[in-house]
Design a protein around this motif. Structure first.
Motif, PDB file in Angstrom:
ATOM      1  N   ARG A   1       0.871  -1.181   0.000  1.00  0.00           N
ATOM      2  CA  ARG A   1       0.000   0.000   0.000  1.00  0.00           C
ATOM      3  C   ARG A   1       0.911   1.235   0.000  1.00  0.00           C
ATOM      4  NH1 ARG A   1      -5.245  -2.081   2.076  1.00  0.00           N
ATOM      5  NH2 ARG A   1      -5.121  -4.231   1.348  1.00  0.00           N
ATOM      6  N   ILE A   2       0.749   2.095  -0.965  1.00  0.00           N
ATOM      7  CA  ILE A   2       1.630   3.255  -1.131  1.00  0.00           C
ATOM      8  C   ILE A   2       0.823   4.525  -0.898  1.00  0.00           C
ATOM      9  CG2 ILE A   2       3.155   4.503  -2.698  1.00  0.00           C
ATOM     10  CD1 ILE A   2       3.472   1.865  -4.276  1.00  0.00           C
ATOM     11  N   SER A   3       1.127   5.250   0.161  1.00  0.00           N
ATOM     12  CA  SER A   3       0.471   6.525   0.420  1.00  0.00           C
ATOM     13  C   SER A   3       1.208   7.620  -0.341  1.00  0.00           C
ATOM     14  CB  SER A   3       0.479   6.833   1.924  1.00  0.00           C
ATOM     15  OG  SER A   3      -0.081   8.112   2.171  1.00  0.00           O
ATOM     16  N   VAL A   4       0.475   8.369  -1.164  1.00  0.00           N
ATOM     17  CA  VAL A   4       1.116   9.393  -1.989  1.00  0.00           C
ATOM     18  C   VAL A   4       0.915  10.802  -1.451  1.00  0.00           C
ATOM     19  CG1 VAL A   4       1.037   7.967  -4.066  1.00  0.00           C
ATOM     20  CG2 VAL A   4      -0.862   9.525  -3.555  1.00  0.00           C
ATOM     21  N   THR A   5       0.066  10.955  -0.438  1.00  0.00           N
ATOM     22  CA  THR A   5      -0.143  12.255   0.196  1.00  0.00           C
ATOM     23  C   THR A   5      -0.762  12.063   1.570  1.00  0.00           C
ATOM     24  OG1 THR A   5      -1.216  14.435  -0.007  1.00  0.00           O
ATOM     25  CG2 THR A   5      -2.424  12.539  -0.872  1.00  0.00           C
ATOM     26  N   ASP A   6      -0.460  12.973   2.483  1.00  0.00           N
ATOM     27  CA  ASP A   6      -1.095  12.950   3.800  1.00  0.00           C
ATOM     28  C   ASP A   6      -2.272  13.923   3.847  1.00  0.00           C
ATOM     29  OD1 ASP A   6       0.876  15.028   3.544  1.00  0.00           O
ATOM     30  OD2 ASP A   6       0.718  15.422   5.684  1.00  0.00           O
ATOM     31  N   ARG A   7      -2.622  14.518   2.729  1.00  0.00           N
ATOM     32  CA  ARG A   7      -3.714  15.488   2.662  1.00  0.00           C
ATOM     33  C   ARG A   7      -5.011  14.826   2.230  1.00  0.00           C
ATOM     34  NH1 ARG A   7      -1.663  20.889   2.331  1.00  0.00           N
ATOM     35  NH2 ARG A   7       0.626  20.871   2.375  1.00  0.00           N
ATOM     36  N   CYS A   8      -6.131  15.353   2.730  1.00  0.00           N
ATOM     37  CA  CYS A   8      -7.443  14.899   2.300  1.00  0.00           C
ATOM     38  C   CYS A   8      -8.402  16.079   2.366  1.00  0.00           C
ATOM     39  CB  CYS A   8      -7.953  13.756   3.178  1.00  0.00           C
ATOM     40  SG  CYS A   8      -9.507  13.035   2.569  1.00  0.00           S
ATOM     41  N   ASN A   9      -9.371  16.098   1.456  1.00  0.00           N
ATOM     42  CA  ASN A   9     -10.357  17.177   1.443  1.00  0.00           C
ATOM     43  C   ASN A   9     -11.633  16.816   2.184  1.00  0.00           C
ATOM     44  OD1 ASN A   9     -10.980  15.257  -0.469  1.00  0.00           O
ATOM     45  ND2 ASN A   9     -11.423  16.698  -2.117  1.00  0.00           N
ATOM     46  N   PHE A  10     -11.686  15.628   2.810  1.00  0.00           N
ATOM     47  CA  PHE A  10     -12.769  15.250   3.712  1.00  0.00           C
ATOM     48  C   PHE A  10     -12.274  15.326   5.150  1.00  0.00           C
ATOM     49  CE2 PHE A  10     -15.136  14.569   0.194  1.00  0.00           C
ATOM     50  CZ  PHE A  10     -15.816  13.374  -0.009  1.00  0.00           C
ATOM     51  N   ARG A  11     -13.204  15.372   6.091  1.00  0.00           N
ATOM     52  CA  ARG A  11     -12.858  15.365   7.507  1.00  0.00           C
ATOM     53  C   ARG A  11     -13.710  14.317   8.243  1.00  0.00           C
ATOM     54  NH1 ARG A  11      -9.029  16.932   5.970  1.00  0.00           N
ATOM     55  NH2 ARG A  11      -7.827  18.810   6.398  1.00  0.00           N
TER      56      ARG A  11
END
Length: 383
Positions: free
Chosen positions: A46-56
């Protein structure tokens, strides 16, 4: 209801050094399949490409923790696409057959199609293509589905926690409508990104009444709707056992209206228990789609877990409930060659004994508490 105290935790801790080979261990990096200390092969990265998300979403990135002051990783700290591909190539040489891009929300990573193009070129040692997939909240999927497919993405998994708009907006906490997710699902299906999986995290008191409407809505389409037990991942979601709806209870809700038939696992290490819809003759009808249940809390599947997780800035985590990861970025940017990196991955995987979900019930409350080890956030290493 008792007051919750949600700890503020800095996920970006220094990584562990890669363990050295034990005395008498291999003098050269092994090739081919790796087994951990419990005999589990390395098959899924599993490769995470960002720690950002537009949901909360409350179970993953609650607004009271991930607010406007939250500090994300600077871009220079993220692995480049070339660094990700270089590591993925070595993981594949060690037995990985499936790559899943995650986040945060992976479609927020600029030019994600370029990474997909690079990963789509990788082949197993016997020349076979990899299973290349991505998990998304679908907020950007309607306009990106065709470009993702053209870049080489094969499949997609979409998060959808409710069909009712008010419930869904309350859970994503950014006023994002269900209709846009459904449009993203339609776009993915039209682009050929299938078979599609739809993941619903079930949190008692929030959305359990959405289980049957979701099944009704998607029955008759060739996709898998999967219900996931609310898990104690990370430190920020205020998890409590009384908010977990066991998968057995979710299945009973469905079967009170729509009969289900058990299906075999699609492959070794499959996390979901699969069920098919029965047709009018009482037999399984594949055209009706399927339902799955992921029961990490009540029916742990650690003994078959074949997944490693690579964080967006290059740390390898051996469990979704890990507290620390091993820093491969330091090796990458320190001049390590392919043999060094292959040896490092082997030295990380082979001693692996992680099985948190199996041990959860037997652990003392203090040992289960997030502050005991400050478990890493799911938004940081993907689900």
């Amino acid at each position: 209801m008792s007051e919750r105290i949600i700890p503020l935790v800095n996920a970006f801790k220094p990584g562990l050094l890669v363990p050295a080979w034990p005395k008498g261990g291999p003098a050269a990096p092994p090739r081919g399949e790796l087994l951990d200390a419990l005999g589990r092969p390395l098959r899924d990265l599993r490769i995470s490409v960002t720690d950002r998300c537009n949901f909360r979403c409350s179970y993953c990135m609650p607004r009271e923790v991930f607010d406007s002051q939250h500090r994300y990783l600077p871009h220079a700290d993220l692995l480049s696409f070339e660094e990700i591909t270089r590591l993925a190539r070595i993981f594949v040489a060690h037995g990985v057959r499936k790559l899943r891009l995650t986040g945060g929300e992976p479609l927020l990573r600029k030019n994600i199609e370029s990474l997909i193009e690079q990963l789509a070129q990788l082949r197993t040692p016997d020349g076979q293509p990899l299973d290349l997939t991505l998990t998304t909240n679908a907020s950007l999927l309607q306009r990106k589905a065709r470009s993702l497919k053209a870049a080489g993405l094969q499949r997609i998994t979409i998060s959808l926690d409710a069909l009712d708009d008010a419930v869904f907006k309350r859970m994503n906490d950014v006023d994002f409508p269900v209709s846009d997710v459904l449009a993203g699902i339609d776009a993915a299906e039209a682009a050929g990104l299938g078979p599609i999986k739809i993941n619903t995290v079930v949190k008692r008191g929030s959305n359990e009444h959405q289980i049957v409407p979701l099944v009704r809505h998607f029955r008759g389409r060739p996709l898998a709707l999967r219900f996931i037990e609310y898990m104690d991942v990370g430190c920020s979601n205020g998890w409590r056992m009384d908010e977990v709806l066991p998968s057995a209870a979710a299945r009973q809700l469905i079967e009170a209206e729509l009969p289900l038939l058990p299906l075999p696992a699609s492959n070794a290490g499959e996390t979901a228990e699969r069920w098919g819809h029965a047709g009018p003759d009482g037999r399984h009808d594949p055209a009706l789609g399927e339902v799955g249940f992921i029961s990490s809390v009540t029916q742990a599947f650690c003994r078959d877990c074949n997944r490693a997780r690579l964080s967006t800035e290059g740390k390898v985590y051996l469990c979704l409930f890990a507290t620390q990861g091993y820093d491969l970025r330091a090796l990458l940017r320190g001049g390590a060659n392919e043999a060094d990196l292959a040896a490092a991955i082997a030295a990380i995987w082979q001693p692996r004994r992680e099985r948190y979900s199996e041990l959860r019930a037997s652990l003392a409350a203090a040992a289960r508490a997030p502050e005991a080890g400050q478990r890493i956030e799911m938004s940081y290493i993907g689900g």
